[in-house]
Design a protein around this motif. Structure first.
Motif, PDB file in Angstrom:
ATOM      1  N   CYS A  13     -77.869  74.221 -29.270  1.00 42.08           N
ATOM      2  CA  CYS A  13     -77.958  72.749 -29.300  1.00 42.08           C
ATOM      3  C   CYS A  13     -76.827  72.151 -30.130  1.00 42.08           C
ATOM      4  N   PHE A  14     -76.491  72.807 -31.238  1.00 41.53           N
ATOM      5  CA  PHE A  14     -75.417  72.327 -32.106  1.00 41.53           C
ATOM      6  C   PHE A  14     -74.086  72.310 -31.369  1.00 41.53           C
ATOM      7  N   ILE A  15     -73.748  73.423 -30.715  1.00 40.12           N
ATOM      8  CA  ILE A  15     -72.448  73.502 -30.036  1.00 40.12           C
ATOM      9  C   ILE A  15     -72.407  72.579 -28.831  1.00 40.12           C
ATOM     10  N   LEU A  22     -67.271  65.470 -28.325  1.00 44.18           N
ATOM     11  CA  LEU A  22     -65.817  65.620 -28.284  1.00 44.18           C
ATOM     12  C   LEU A  22     -65.261  65.502 -26.866  1.00 44.18           C
ATOM     13  N   GLY A  23     -66.012  64.887 -25.983  1.00 46.97           N
ATOM     14  CA  GLY A  23     -65.502  64.585 -24.648  1.00 46.97           C
ATOM     15  C   GLY A  23     -65.728  65.681 -23.626  1.00 46.97           C
ATOM     16  N   VAL A  30     -63.694  73.637 -28.988  1.00 46.39           N
ATOM     17  CA  VAL A  30     -64.390  73.192 -30.203  1.00 46.39           C
ATOM     18  C   VAL A  30     -63.973  74.069 -31.379  1.00 46.39           C
ATOM     19  N   MET A  31     -63.960  75.381 -31.176  1.00 48.87           N
ATOM     20  CA  MET A  31     -63.595  76.297 -32.253  1.00 48.87           C
ATOM     21  C   MET A  31     -62.132  76.137 -32.653  1.00 48.87           C
ATOM     22  N   ARG A  32     -61.253  75.930 -31.683  1.00 53.07           N
ATOM     23  CA  ARG A  32     -59.830  75.699 -32.017  1.00 53.07           C
ATOM     24  C   ARG A  32     -59.681  74.450 -32.879  1.00 53.07           C
ATOM     25  N   ALA A  33     -60.397  73.391 -32.500  1.00 60.21           N
ATOM     26  CA  ALA A  33     -60.337  72.148 -33.276  1.00 60.21           C
ATOM     27  C   ALA A  33     -60.891  72.372 -34.682  1.00 60.21           C
TER      28      ALA A  33
END
Length: 78
Positions: A13-15, A22-23, A30-33
């Protein structure tokens, strides 16, 4: 530069919520950011700077506090 693969377990749910906010980006993006942001925060901390957040008017200021940043502040900057 060699790359290293990292596997982590994250609450679904978090991811999914992060991806949506984040669009609709992928979990890899997400991890790269997240790593990019953490890298920048680390560099700024090593430069003696602090990371702050405030509302639109610049009031109600909050300072980012993380044990990992305290480690850098104790002279562990490379």
């Amino acid at each position: 530069m060699r790359k290293q693969e990292i596997r982590i377990s994250v609450d679904e749910c978090f991811i999914k919520d992060l991806q949506k906010r984040l669009g609709g980006i992928s979990s890899v993006e997400v991890m790269r950011a997240a790593f990019t942001l953490l890298g920048w925060v680390g560099k700024e901390t090593c430069r003696g700077r602090v990371i702050l957040s405030s509302n639109q008017r610049g009031t109600s200021v909050k300072r980012l506090k993380m044990p990992e940043l305290d480690f850098l502040l104790r002279g562990q900057c490379a």
